[in-house]
Design a protein around this motif. Structure first.
Motif, short mmCIF file in Angstrom:
data_model
loop_
_atom_site.label_atom_id
_atom_site.label_comp_id
_atom_site.label_asym_id
_atom_site.label_seq_id
_atom_site.Cartn_x
_atom_site.Cartn_y
_atom_site.Cartn_z
N ASP A 45 1.10 -1.56 0.15
CA ASP A 45 -0.09 0.43 -0.18
C ASP A 45 1.21 1.44 -0.25
O ASP A 45 2.15 1.20 0.45
CB ASP A 45 -0.77 -0.64 1.15
CG ASP A 45 0.24 -0.45 2.37
OD1 ASP A 45 0.94 0.58 2.12
OD2 ASP A 45 -1.03 -0.51 4.20
N THR A 46 -0.01 2.76 -0.14
CA THR A 46 1.04 3.60 -0.51
C THR A 46 1.98 3.79 0.87
O THR A 46 2.95 4.18 1.04
CB THR A 46 0.04 4.74 -0.45
OG1 THR A 46 -0.61 4.79 0.33
CG2 THR A 46 -0.44 4.90 -1.88
N THR A 47 1.15 3.39 2.18
CA THR A 47 2.31 3.66 3.55
C THR A 47 3.90 2.91 3.85
O THR A 47 4.50 2.85 4.39
CB THR A 47 1.48 3.28 4.72
OG1 THR A 47 1.30 2.01 5.18
CG2 THR A 47 0.19 4.34 4.53
N ASN A 98 3.55 -0.65 3.37
CA ASN A 98 2.81 -2.35 4.10
C ASN A 98 3.08 -3.62 2.71
O ASN A 98 2.20 -2.47 1.96
CB ASN A 98 1.58 -2.14 4.71
CG ASN A 98 1.50 -1.58 5.84
OD1 ASN A 98 2.66 -1.53 6.88
ND2 ASN A 98 0.46 -0.94 5.88
N GLU A 132 -4.25 1.55 -1.88
CA GLU A 132 -4.34 1.76 -1.12
C GLU A 132 -4.46 1.58 0.23
O GLU A 132 -4.63 0.29 0.41
CB GLU A 132 -5.69 2.72 -1.23
CG GLU A 132 -5.60 3.91 -2.77
CD GLU A 132 -4.99 5.19 -2.09
OE1 GLU A 132 -4.38 5.05 -1.31
OE2 GLU A 132 -4.38 5.09 -3.52
N PRO A 133 -3.81 2.53 1.44
CA PRO A 133 -3.89 1.71 3.03
C PRO A 133 -5.61 0.70 2.80
O PRO A 133 -6.95 1.51 3.04
CB PRO A 133 -3.89 3.51 3.91
CG PRO A 133 -3.08 3.83 2.57
CD PRO A 133 -3.54 3.60 1.15
N GLY A 134 -5.45 0.29 3.81
CA GLY A 134 -6.52 -0.59 4.10
C GLY A 134 -7.23 -1.85 3.50
O GLY A 134 -8.19 -2.82 3.27
N SER A 168 -4.37 -7.27 6.79
CA SER A 168 -3.64 -6.97 7.92
C SER A 168 -3.66 -7.57 8.37
O SER A 168 -1.95 -7.65 8.64
CB SER A 168 -4.10 -5.60 9.18
OG SER A 168 -6.01 -6.49 9.39
N GLY A 184 5.17 -1.21 6.94
CA GLY A 184 5.87 0.45 5.59
C GLY A 184 6.91 1.03 6.58
O GLY A 184 7.71 1.65 5.93
#
Length: 233
Positions: A162-164, A166, A196-198, A202, A209
């Motif tokens: 994701d963009t962070t 992770n 995207e996050p989410g 998880s 990240g």
């Protein structure tokens, strides 16, 4: 939060590369290698590199591209049997080589990423691997001290992130990518898909990240190192 996503590997590595740096590279054989970052480093011309990686690719792909251009000064590896140019440079004294048992190399990366400066292992005792290293006995057995690896830069490849940052690795590509990512002062990760996050489960995240500083999405060639087929009956 600072944007971690860059358009190209060259952009992601901009301002990070310098001559004489140490690099931890993920991948195993040609599986899960950070091929976009390797190509960008070749194009940048960064030289006198010390590279920690399970192997050195092949003559025309992977880290073998940086051997072709003499940008690597030293390799710390486990397996180097698929690269004729590697062999030529080593035997002629042009390339420094530090052999590491495969599990030791992975643990050195993991230890460095975990803030552990060193650890003791039985692997290599009584061989050239143990020469010059501290020996210590525990419960009647001899161990040698191996140092954790902290590299100036980690270059790794993931399947999705994701963009962070992770990230999820796919099957065998998880191997050295995960420990290599953690032991770099800066980690540049290339991925097949950024979401995207989410959007990622998880409970399925392989690498948080917090370890990843820069991300780039790109197309990957995914060569097969050794193709073995069965003759048609």
């Amino acid at each position: 939060m600072k944007n971690k996503v860059f358009d190209t590997a060259a952009a992601a590595l901009d301002g990070v590369l310098f001559d004489g740096m140490t690099i931890a590279a993920g991948g195993f054989g040609l599986c899960g290698i950070p091929e976009l970052s390797i190509a960008a480093i070749r194009e940048a011309g960064t030289k006198d590199l010390t590279v920690f990686s399970n192997n050195a690719g092949v003559d025309e792909f992977g880290l073998g591209l940086l051997l072709q251009t003499r940008q690597i000064k030293k390799m710390a590896s486990s397996y180097v049997g698929e690269n004729a140019e590697f062999m030529r440079q080593y035997l002629s004294g042009e390339l420094e080589l530090e052999f590491n048992p495969q599990g030791t190399l992975a643990e050195r990366m993991r230890a460095g990423g975990a803030g552990i400066p060193g650890f003791y292992t039985k692997t290599g005792v009584g061989t050239v691997i143990a020469e010059g290293k501290e020996h210590k006995d525990f419960d009647g057995d001899t161990y040698i001290l191996e140092r954790g690896i902290v590299a100036d830069l980690a270059i790794v490849k993931a399947w999705k992130a994701d963009t962070t940052g992770n990230a999820v690795f796919r099957k065998t590509a998880r191997n050295f990518n995960q420990p290599a990512a953690t032991c770099g002062k800066i980690c540049v990760m290339e991925v097949e898909e950024i979401v995207e996050p989410g959007e990622l489960d998880s409970d399925a995240i392989h690498l948080p990240g917090i370890y990843v500083h820069r991300l780039v999405q790109g197309d990957h060639e995914k060569r097969i190192e050794q193709r073995t087929v069965r003759e048609r009956a």
